[in-house]
Design a protein around this motif. Structure first.
Motif, PDB file in Angstrom:
ATOM      1  N   ARG A 220       0.912  -1.254   0.063  1.00  0.00           N
ATOM      2  CA  ARG A 220       0.032   0.151  -0.224  1.00  0.00           C
ATOM      3  C   ARG A 220       0.798   1.356  -0.112  1.00  0.00           C
ATOM      4  NH1 ARG A 220      -5.525  -0.222   1.602  1.00  0.00           N
ATOM      5  NH2 ARG A 220      -6.167  -2.204   2.320  1.00  0.00           N
ATOM      6  N   TYR A 221       1.913   1.046   0.599  1.00  0.00           N
ATOM      7  CA  TYR A 221       2.950   2.346   0.576  1.00  0.00           C
ATOM      8  C   TYR A 221       4.397   1.963  -0.021  1.00  0.00           C
ATOM      9  CZ  TYR A 221      -0.778   3.327   3.990  1.00  0.00           C
ATOM     10  OH  TYR A 221      -2.131   3.625   4.529  1.00  0.00           O
ATOM     11  N   PRO A 222       4.266   1.850  -1.218  1.00  0.00           N
ATOM     12  CA  PRO A 222       5.565   1.488  -1.676  1.00  0.00           C
ATOM     13  C   PRO A 222       6.804   2.683  -1.505  1.00  0.00           C
ATOM     14  CG  PRO A 222       4.174   2.023  -3.598  1.00  0.00           C
ATOM     15  CD  PRO A 222       3.305   1.848  -2.085  1.00  0.00           C
ATOM     16  N   ALA A 223       6.326   3.761  -1.542  1.00  0.00           N
ATOM     17  CA  ALA A 223       7.464   4.956  -1.427  1.00  0.00           C
ATOM     18  C   ALA A 223       7.895   4.922   0.148  1.00  0.00           C
ATOM     19  CB  ALA A 223       6.838   6.283  -1.789  1.00  0.00           C
ATOM     20  N   LYS A 224       7.241   4.255   0.986  1.00  0.00           N
ATOM     21  CA  LYS A 224       7.736   4.409   2.283  1.00  0.00           C
ATOM     22  C   LYS A 224       8.681   3.103   2.917  1.00  0.00           C
ATOM     23  CE  LYS A 224       3.727   7.013   3.882  1.00  0.00           C
ATOM     24  NZ  LYS A 224       2.793   7.063   4.872  1.00  0.00           N
ATOM     25  N   GLY A 225       9.629   3.604   3.724  1.00  0.00           N
ATOM     26  CA  GLY A 225      10.531   2.547   4.440  1.00  0.00           C
ATOM     27  C   GLY A 225      11.075   2.657   5.725  1.00  0.00           C
ATOM     28  N   ASP A 226      11.948   1.769   6.195  1.00  0.00           N
ATOM     29  CA  ASP A 226      12.601   1.764   7.378  1.00  0.00           C
ATOM     30  C   ASP A 226      13.834   1.637   7.440  1.00  0.00           C
ATOM     31  OD1 ASP A 226      13.262   1.478  10.051  1.00  0.00           O
ATOM     32  OD2 ASP A 226      11.312   0.574  10.651  1.00  0.00           O
ATOM     33  N   ALA A 227      14.764   2.595   8.088  1.00  0.00           N
ATOM     34  CA  ALA A 227      16.144   2.529   8.268  1.00  0.00           C
ATOM     35  C   ALA A 227      16.785   1.151   8.714  1.00  0.00           C
ATOM     36  CB  ALA A 227      16.610   3.716   8.757  1.00  0.00           C
TER      37      ALA A 227
ATOM     38  N   ALA B  52       2.373  -4.902  11.217  1.00  0.00           N
ATOM     39  CA  ALA B  52       2.049  -3.223  11.105  1.00  0.00           C
ATOM     40  C   ALA B  52       1.990  -2.904   9.543  1.00  0.00           C
ATOM     41  CB  ALA B  52       2.962  -2.509  11.794  1.00  0.00           C
ATOM     42  N   HIS B  53       2.818  -3.534   8.625  1.00  0.00           N
ATOM     43  CA  HIS B  53       2.821  -2.963   7.365  1.00  0.00           C
ATOM     44  C   HIS B  53       1.562  -3.579   6.658  1.00  0.00           C
ATOM     45  CE1 HIS B  53       7.015  -1.379   7.609  1.00  0.00           C
ATOM     46  NE2 HIS B  53       7.221  -2.513   8.420  1.00  0.00           N
ATOM     47  N   ARG B  54       1.126  -4.566   7.140  1.00  0.00           N
ATOM     48  CA  ARG B  54      -0.241  -4.961   6.303  1.00  0.00           C
ATOM     49  C   ARG B  54      -1.624  -4.342   6.808  1.00  0.00           C
ATOM     50  NH1 ARG B  54       2.676  -9.752   7.512  1.00  0.00           N
ATOM     51  NH2 ARG B  54       1.208 -10.561   9.369  1.00  0.00           N
ATOM     52  N   LEU B  55      -1.492  -3.346   7.766  1.00  0.00           N
ATOM     53  CA  LEU B  55      -2.410  -2.488   8.390  1.00  0.00           C
ATOM     54  C   LEU B  55      -2.898  -1.522   7.122  1.00  0.00           C
ATOM     55  CD1 LEU B  55      -1.782  -2.472  11.964  1.00  0.00           C
ATOM     56  CD2 LEU B  55      -3.551  -3.807  10.779  1.00  0.00           C
ATOM     57  N   PRO B  56      -3.944  -0.930   6.960  1.00  0.00           N
ATOM     58  CA  PRO B  56      -4.318  -0.172   5.757  1.00  0.00           C
ATOM     59  C   PRO B  56      -4.019   1.161   5.870  1.00  0.00           C
ATOM     60  CG  PRO B  56      -6.270  -1.033   6.518  1.00  0.00           C
ATOM     61  CD  PRO B  56      -5.195  -2.011   7.415  1.00  0.00           C
ATOM     62  N   ILE B  57      -4.144   1.509   7.343  1.00  0.00           N
ATOM     63  CA  ILE B  57      -3.967   3.210   7.615  1.00  0.00           C
ATOM     64  C   ILE B  57      -2.650   3.395   8.372  1.00  0.00           C
ATOM     65  CG2 ILE B  57      -5.192   4.927   8.643  1.00  0.00           C
ATOM     66  CD1 ILE B  57      -6.852   3.654   6.335  1.00  0.00           C
ATOM     67  N   HIS B  58      -2.057   4.155   7.584  1.00  0.00           N
ATOM     68  CA  HIS B  58      -0.534   4.684   8.227  1.00  0.00           C
ATOM     69  C   HIS B  58      -0.569   5.873   8.441  1.00  0.00           C
ATOM     70  CE1 HIS B  58       2.019   0.655   7.482  1.00  0.00           C
ATOM     71  NE2 HIS B  58       0.786   0.479   7.892  1.00  0.00           N
ATOM     72  N   GLY B  59       0.261   6.542   9.596  1.00  0.00           N
ATOM     73  CA  GLY B  59       0.574   7.927   9.490  1.00  0.00           C
ATOM     74  C   GLY B  59       1.734   8.110  10.402  1.00  0.00           C
ATOM     75  N   VAL B  60       2.075   9.226  10.652  1.00  0.00           N
ATOM     76  CA  VAL B  60       3.367   9.781  11.276  1.00  0.00           C
ATOM     77  C   VAL B  60       3.026  10.576  12.403  1.00  0.00           C
ATOM     78  CG1 VAL B  60       4.608   9.679   8.901  1.00  0.00           C
ATOM     79  CG2 VAL B  60       3.514  11.608   9.892  1.00  0.00           C
TER      80      VAL B  60
ATOM     81  N   ALA C 225       2.731  18.052   1.061  1.00  0.00           N
ATOM     82  CA  ALA C 225       2.208  17.612  -0.141  1.00  0.00           C
ATOM     83  C   ALA C 225       2.904  16.110  -0.470  1.00  0.00           C
ATOM     84  CB  ALA C 225       2.208  18.534  -1.263  1.00  0.00           C
ATOM     85  N   SER C 226       4.138  16.008  -0.382  1.00  0.00           N
ATOM     86  CA  SER C 226       4.625  14.653  -0.622  1.00  0.00           C
ATOM     87  C   SER C 226       4.483  13.554   0.338  1.00  0.00           C
ATOM     88  CB  SER C 226       6.103  15.051  -0.731  1.00  0.00           C
ATOM     89  OG  SER C 226       6.541  15.728  -1.809  1.00  0.00           O
ATOM     90  N   LEU C 227       4.242  14.193   1.694  1.00  0.00           N
ATOM     91  CA  LEU C 227       3.808  13.307   2.564  1.00  0.00           C
ATOM     92  C   LEU C 227       2.421  12.503   2.412  1.00  0.00           C
ATOM     93  CD1 LEU C 227       5.323  12.591   5.432  1.00  0.00           C
ATOM     94  CD2 LEU C 227       3.539  14.108   6.558  1.00  0.00           C
ATOM     95  N   ARG C 228       1.631  13.495   1.914  1.00  0.00           N
ATOM     96  CA  ARG C 228       0.246  12.981   1.643  1.00  0.00           C
ATOM     97  C   ARG C 228       0.389  12.191   0.347  1.00  0.00           C
ATOM     98  NH1 ARG C 228      -5.179  16.336  -0.563  1.00  0.00           N
ATOM     99  NH2 ARG C 228      -6.590  14.402  -0.178  1.00  0.00           N
ATOM    100  N   GLN C 229       0.922  12.487  -0.654  1.00  0.00           N
ATOM    101  CA  GLN C 229       1.126  11.777  -1.842  1.00  0.00           C
ATOM    102  C   GLN C 229       1.752  10.225  -1.696  1.00  0.00           C
ATOM    103  OE1 GLN C 229       3.135  14.046  -4.649  1.00  0.00           O
ATOM    104  NE2 GLN C 229       1.354  15.686  -4.912  1.00  0.00           N
ATOM    105  N   ALA C 230       2.378  10.293  -0.597  1.00  0.00           N
ATOM    106  CA  ALA C 230       3.135   9.033  -0.219  1.00  0.00           C
ATOM    107  C   ALA C 230       2.073   7.999   0.442  1.00  0.00           C
ATOM    108  CB  ALA C 230       4.146   9.004   0.621  1.00  0.00           C
ATOM    109  N   GLY C 231       0.915   8.487   0.789  1.00  0.00           N
ATOM    110  CA  GLY C 231      -0.269   7.823   1.466  1.00  0.00           C
ATOM    111  C   GLY C 231      -0.430   7.941   2.836  1.00  0.00           C
ATOM    112  N   THR C 232       0.135   9.011   3.232  1.00  0.00           N
ATOM    113  CA  THR C 232      -0.298   9.417   4.709  1.00  0.00           C
ATOM    114  C   THR C 232      -1.449   9.612   5.029  1.00  0.00           C
ATOM    115  OG1 THR C 232       2.330  10.202   4.843  1.00  0.00           O
ATOM    116  CG2 THR C 232       0.744  10.699   6.776  1.00  0.00           C
ATOM    117  N   LYS C 233      -2.205   8.937   5.927  1.00  0.00           N
ATOM    118  CA  LYS C 233      -3.588   9.133   6.249  1.00  0.00           C
ATOM    119  C   LYS C 233      -3.674  10.169   7.281  1.00  0.00           C
ATOM    120  CE  LYS C 233      -5.397   6.326   3.048  1.00  0.00           C
ATOM    121  NZ  LYS C 233      -4.187   5.726   2.334  1.00  0.00           N
TER     122      LYS C 233
END
Length: 300
Positions: free
Chosen positions: A47-54, A63-71, A83-91
């Motif tokens: 659902r969030y291919p542009a997001k990752g984890d160092a 957690a990665h399989r849950l549909p609603i992610h935020g920061v 704007a980029s944050l939202r485009q990456a799927g941030t809910k």
């Protein structure tokens, strides 16, 4: 010690065998590296291919399989491209507002307005300082955080301040609970929404087990699923990493997940209540109304 000399033919065969073995090893190594790369690369179905984890941890993979992610965001993230944050799927985003009775995050107002312009649902959080009276902290929050009817419920961040220079101490459980109660009630009166409680493993175990069960909980667990670390605690939000990578933010950012489905998320935003509590808390005037379509699938 004598060294036995090999015959020329044997030496030639041995060299050929060595070459074959090296070639096979190189091929296997390349295959292994390729498989490893596939394992850590974002899935094409993510659902969030542009997001990752160092520093990803297998213990929080669900957690990665849950549909609603935020920061969650504070001044430490610097300038945020919302704007980029939202485009990456941030809910959603929880934004640090205040701390103690005299500190406001220097980026709060900027982030608060920018998130709204970008269309990212956001809530403000207050970080508790255990050396300041609760009523002073509540007054400081109310003075600095707008009572925005479109905002998510506010968050009370309760954890020990062990790294604090001025206030590293712990207070007795009864005192901590009394302070939390005051601030929760004052924040609810100010915003019209029941606050979310953010906490970590240690503070929950020492102070919060069995307490404030009518409030949504946002818990921190970055190496295991919440039920492994928290005794009998139902959660609404899960902070599953502090080393997230998200477009729009430079460097580390905390990533979080909501417990439920897309529709349950819509219900949460509409009612300012965990959908699982709506029927019980609505008669008390705590939850806002939801339409019939949303309510019909409340347990999906």
């Amino acid at each position: 010690m004598k060294t036995r000399r090999r015959s020329p033919s044997r030496s030639k065969n041995s060299g050929l065998t060595t070459f074959v073995r090296v070639a096979r090893f190189s091929a296997l190594a390349a295959m292994a590296l390729g498989l490893a790369s596939c394992a850590i690369a974002p899935s094409s179905s993510s659902r969030y291919p542009a997001k990752g984890d160092a520093r990803p941890h297998d213990g929080v993979a669900t957690a990665h399989r849950l549909p609603i992610h935020g920061v969650d965001i504070s001044k430490w993230q610097g300038d945020v491209d919302w704007a980029s944050l939202r485009q990456a799927g941030t809910k959603f985003a929880f934004i640090k507002a205040t701390e103690g009775g005299d500190h406001i995050d220097s980026k709060f107002h900027e982030n608060w307005q920018a998130a709204r312009r970008a269309g990212v649902p956001r809530g403000a959080y207050h970080f508790v300082y255990w050396c300041r009276p609760a009523h002073e902290q509540a007054a400081w929050f109310k003075r600095n955080v707008p009572a925005d009817p479109d905002a998510l419920p506010p968050v009370l961040d309760v954890e020990w301040n062990g790294q604090s220079v001025n206030c590293p101490k712990k207070v007795p459980r009864e005192q901590a609970l009394a302070m939390i109660d005051v601030m929760l009630r004052e924040m609810e009166a100010h915003t019209g929404k029941r606050p979310i409680i953010y906490t970590d493993i240690t503070f929950h175990k020492e102070i919060l087990e069995g307490e404030f069960n009518d409030h949504p909980y946002w818990i921190r667990s970055t190496a295991a699923e919440p039920h492994v670390r928290y005794n009998n605690r139902r959660w609404t939000f899960w902070q599953f990493t502090t080393t997230g990578r998200v477009p729009g933010v430079k460097g580390d950012v905390d990533r979080n997940a909501f417990y439920g489905t897309d529709n349950q998320w819509r219900m949460f935003v509409a009612s300012a209540c965990d959908p699982r509590d709506h029927s019980r808390l609505k008669p008390q005037g705590i939850c806002q109304d939801m339409d019939a379509i949303q309510t019909a699938s409340i347990d999906e």
